[in-house]
Design a protein around this motif. Structure first.
Motif, PDB file in Angstrom:
ATOM      1  N   THR A 164       0.806  -1.225   0.000  1.00  0.00           N
ATOM      2  CA  THR A 164       0.000   0.000   0.000  1.00  0.00           C
ATOM      3  C   THR A 164       0.842   1.279   0.000  1.00  0.00           C
ATOM      4  O   THR A 164       0.286   2.377  -0.083  1.00  0.00           O
ATOM      5  CB  THR A 164      -0.939   0.009   1.227  1.00  0.00           C
ATOM      6  N   GLY A 165       2.180   1.119   0.114  1.00  0.00           N
ATOM      7  CA  GLY A 165       3.048   2.296  -0.010  1.00  0.00           C
ATOM      8  C   GLY A 165       3.292   3.003   1.310  1.00  0.00           C
ATOM      9  O   GLY A 165       2.394   3.115   2.149  1.00  0.00           O
ATOM     10  N   CYS A 166       4.528   3.479   1.473  1.00  0.00           N
ATOM     11  CA  CYS A 166       4.909   4.219   2.691  1.00  0.00           C
ATOM     12  C   CYS A 166       4.442   5.665   2.614  1.00  0.00           C
ATOM     13  O   CYS A 166       4.278   6.329   3.626  1.00  0.00           O
ATOM     14  CB  CYS A 166       6.431   4.221   2.845  1.00  0.00           C
ATOM     15  N   PRO A 452       6.710  -0.573   8.463  1.00  0.00           N
ATOM     16  CA  PRO A 452       7.432   0.070   9.561  1.00  0.00           C
ATOM     17  C   PRO A 452       8.290  -0.951  10.300  1.00  0.00           C
ATOM     18  O   PRO A 452       7.836  -2.061  10.585  1.00  0.00           O
ATOM     19  CB  PRO A 452       6.308   0.611  10.464  1.00  0.00           C
ATOM     20  N   GLY A 453       9.523  -0.576  10.593  1.00  0.00           N
ATOM     21  CA  GLY A 453      10.447  -1.538  11.204  1.00  0.00           C
ATOM     22  C   GLY A 453      11.364  -2.164  10.173  1.00  0.00           C
ATOM     23  O   GLY A 453      12.169  -3.022  10.490  1.00  0.00           O
ATOM     24  N   SER A 454      11.260  -1.718   8.917  1.00  0.00           N
ATOM     25  CA  SER A 454      12.205  -2.144   7.873  1.00  0.00           C
ATOM     26  C   SER A 454      12.894  -0.880   7.333  1.00  0.00           C
ATOM     27  O   SER A 454      12.395   0.232   7.537  1.00  0.00           O
ATOM     28  CB  SER A 454      11.479  -2.897   6.753  1.00  0.00           C
ATOM     29  N   PRO A 455      14.021  -1.015   6.625  1.00  0.00           N
ATOM     30  CA  PRO A 455      14.771   0.185   6.201  1.00  0.00           C
ATOM     31  C   PRO A 455      13.991   1.085   5.237  1.00  0.00           C
ATOM     32  O   PRO A 455      14.146   2.301   5.264  1.00  0.00           O
ATOM     33  CB  PRO A 455      16.006  -0.388   5.494  1.00  0.00           C
ATOM     34  N   SER A 456      13.194   0.497   4.394  1.00  0.00           N
ATOM     35  CA  SER A 456      12.266   1.192   3.482  1.00  0.00           C
ATOM     36  C   SER A 456      12.674   2.613   3.126  1.00  0.00           C
ATOM     37  O   SER A 456      13.551   2.826   2.306  1.00  0.00           O
ATOM     38  CB  SER A 456      10.856   1.169   4.067  1.00  0.00           C
ATOM     39  N   VAL A 457      12.047   3.596   3.774  1.00  0.00           N
ATOM     40  CA  VAL A 457      12.212   4.990   3.353  1.00  0.00           C
ATOM     41  C   VAL A 457      13.604   5.557   3.629  1.00  0.00           C
ATOM     42  O   VAL A 457      13.911   6.663   3.189  1.00  0.00           O
ATOM     43  CB  VAL A 457      11.152   5.886   4.031  1.00  0.00           C
TER      44      VAL A 457
END
Ligand code: FAD
Ligand code: NAP
Length: 558
Positions: A164-166, A452-457
């Motif tokens: 669903t996207g950050c 949330p809780g992953s490096p992602s952004v």
């Protein structure tokens, strides 16, 4: 939901979102032989690059890095035209991917997932959809929506993948009166497809994050007068975007396998040389030279990795911050405006850094005014414009560059209920709780891409997306091979991960800023560090170790 459930269509997996993450998830899960359905609220694929069509919208990771690596043919075939791709070019690329891998037939556009409930007896998700953007117009146009009924029904799936996207849930300016404004108002993240002509108009832009910083110089060129309403100044450096010449592109394509490997093992998902010295251990002239190199490079993270401690030590950070403030003073003619544009309340890099094309120089124009909302906050939006504590400013157009309810907004706007009917909103009331950013205890078979809780952004997101999607697909393949019906994170593993994310975050300067990384941009949102700061390579290793130990920290059920 109950009435529709009798007529439910059944899938092996439902994927929510058709951005870069959703499309790749579909491709990978299909390759496992799964029957997959993707639901996308928008009337087209592309996610971020579908919605954000504001003037100047472009990527600030290089095109040859911000692209899929899963298909050597695709990466060799596609020709990028610029160092930093514009939104139209990225959208064309994503649409090409959808066609090239024949993805559209399993995607239902204009369809929002409104609710998802885990049926424990059946060990399946019941997913309720409703019409999304332009549902009626999309229906039956051959672009992937079978019928209007598709947009409002319940289907079931063994696996539910949230792509669903950050940065897909837009957020407004939280002021009274927006609905009374008689001019036109557009959010950068919901920009009209036909564009907006600002010629001869008095325009206000609220917000000076990346979207504001990219659009302000271009809007200024068109408008009769532009007023920028700034709450927090941001650090920005020149992008130095250039056309990509064929020779550079050929060389880089030849190096792709090694380059992609380095990106996967790196901190930010971009291969960069790592520093060995502290900013405080070198002479000021040497530091100045190094920062000047960064300024000339046009690279998002270069200044952050110029020394070992920029993101860890406030005094080290101050040296880089002061360098950028010095540049602002050099560029902006009016010292008061330069001062208002100079960030002093957060360390450089602790809010998402920005790259720009002529941003600071825009304030030297006679037809551009900066309103410092720290001095004179917005009181209300009026029919004619915006009233601050210092008086009313009249406008024809208001541009909201006010950002997103990042990382959790899109997930929590869906009524997701796991075991015993417990809602995700309730579970995450004090902040998101995940294991690896991928799963959340009590919600079996629910996977989150770049959660949330992953490096992602904090990374080149395409690298993070590919890593998550591949991990999820491998996990699904494992479950099927071993005859498991479901997988659920244990509370213990999740608690330990949440603690680890906080501990690593606390080693850095990120928690010192009121940023969207900390949830601080949305009133009432719990203040917790949302991304994992341990780096893409380290994080990948941790995920791989979990998988190698037959999904340690998860409970697998037959
Ligand atoms: P998205 O592209 O956000 O796609 C998610 C999709 O899910 C959306 O289309 C949305 O409509 C859909 N959706 C959400 N909820 C539902 C629902 N309930 N039902 C149905 N559909 C739903 N990252 C970088 O690494 N480098 C950059 O330079 C960069 N630039 C950016 C510029 C802008 C303007 C923005 C906003 C973000 C940028 N990002 C950048 C981050 C960007 O979001 C990611 O790089 C990437 O595009 C995310 O892809 P995604 O598929 O995970 O999410
Ligand atoms: P953002 O970074 O959150 O910036 C929003 C801006 O609006 C901030 O200046 C914020 O001020 C201001 N604002 C928000 N609410 C306000 C209010 N009620 N009153 C006054 N001002 C208000 O959002 P964004 O610019 O859309 O960028 C979001 C993220 O998307 C970026 O950080 C980046 O990850 C990605 N992005 C990338 C690019 C790119 O160059 N590739 C471009 C656009 C977006 P405060 O700081 O005080 O909250």
């Amino acid at each position: 939901m109950a009435r529709d459930e009798t007529a439910a269509a059944h899938f092996d997996a439902v994927v929510v979102g058709a951005g870069l993450a959703g499309l790749y998830t579909l491709h990978r899960l299909r390759r496992l032989g799964l029957r997959v359905r993707v639901y996308e609220a928008a009337a087209g694929v592309g996610g971020t690059w579908y919605w954000n069509r504001y003037p100047g919208a472009r990527c600030d990771i290089e095109s040859m890095e911000y692209s899929y690596s899963f298909s050597p043919e695709l990466e060799q075939e596609w020709v990028w035209t610029e160092k930093y791709p514009s939104q139209p070019e990225l959208l064309r690329y994503i649409e090409h991917v959808a066609d090239r891998f024949d993805l559209r037939r399993d995607i239902r556009l204009g369809t929002r997932v409104a609710a998802a409930r885990f049926d424990e007896a059946a060990s399946r998700w019941m997913i309720r959809t409703e019409p999304g953007e332009g549902a009626a117009q999309v229906a039956g146009d051959g672009l992937g929506t079978d019928s209007e009924e598709d947009a409002g029904q319940t289907v079931s799936a063994q696996f539910l993948v949230m792509a669903t996207g950050c940065l897909s849930a837009v957020k407004g300016p939280e002021v009274e009166g927006l609905e009374r404004f008689e001019g036109d108002c557009h959010h950068t993240g919901r920009w009209p497809h036909e564009g907006v002509d600002f010629t001869g108009r008095r325009v206000a832009v609220i917000g000076t994050g990346s979207s504001g910083i990219q659009s302000i110089p271009i809007i200024a060129e068109q408008a009769a007068h532009l007023t920028v309403l700034q709450r927090t100044p941001n650090f920005s450096m020149p992008a130095r975007n250039v056309p990509l010449d064929p020779e550079t592109q050929r060389t880089r394509k030849a190096e792709y396998p090694e380059h992609r490997r380095l990106a996967r093992e790196s901190v930010f998902g971009i291969p960069v040389d790592f520093p060995v010295k502290s900013a405080l251990d070198v002479r000021p002239e040497e530091r100045e030279r190094r920062y000047q190199e960064s300024w000339e490079k046009g690279n998002l993270v270069d200044i952050l990795i110029s020394y070992t401690d920029i993101l860890f030590d406030r005094r080290a950070n101050d040296t880089a911050a002061e360098f950028i403030r010095g540049k602002i003073r050099e560029i902006v003619a009016d010292p008061d405006v330069a001062s208002a544009l100079s960030p002093t309340d957060h360390p450089v890099g602790t809010k998402r850094p920005c790259l720009d094309s002529g941003y600071y120089a825009t304030y030297n124009r006679d037809d551009v005014t900066l309103v410092d909302l720290r001095r004179s906050p917005i009181v209300e939006i009026t029919p004619k414009g915006i009233r601050t504590t210092e008086g009313e400013h009249e406008f024809d157009d208001i541009v909201l560059a006010t950002g997103f309810d990042a990382m959790t907004g899109a997930l929590l706007s869906i009524d997701i209920r796991g075991k015993s009917g417990r809602s995700l909103r309730e579970k995450w009331a004090e902040g998101p709780r995940t294991y690896l950013g991928i799963g959340t205890a009590g919600f079996p078979n629910l996977f989150i891409v770049t959660g949330p809780g992953s490096p992602s952004v904090l990374s080149n997101m395409v690298v993070s997306i590919e890593q998550h999607v591949e991990w999820i697909a491998d996990c699904v393949a494992f479950l099927r091979r071993r005859g498991f019906a479901s997988i659920d994170a244990t509370v213990e593993a999740e608690d330990a991960w949440v603690e680890h994310v906080k501990e690593v975050g606390d080693l850095t300067l990120y928690p010192t800023a009121d940023s969207w990384f900390m949830g601080a941009n949305v009133p009432g949102k719990p203040r917790v560090i949302l991304p994992y700061c341990g780096g893409v390579g380290v994080y990948r290793q941790k995920c791989d170790e979990v998988a190698a130990k037959d999904y340690e920290g998860f409970t697998l059920s037959s």
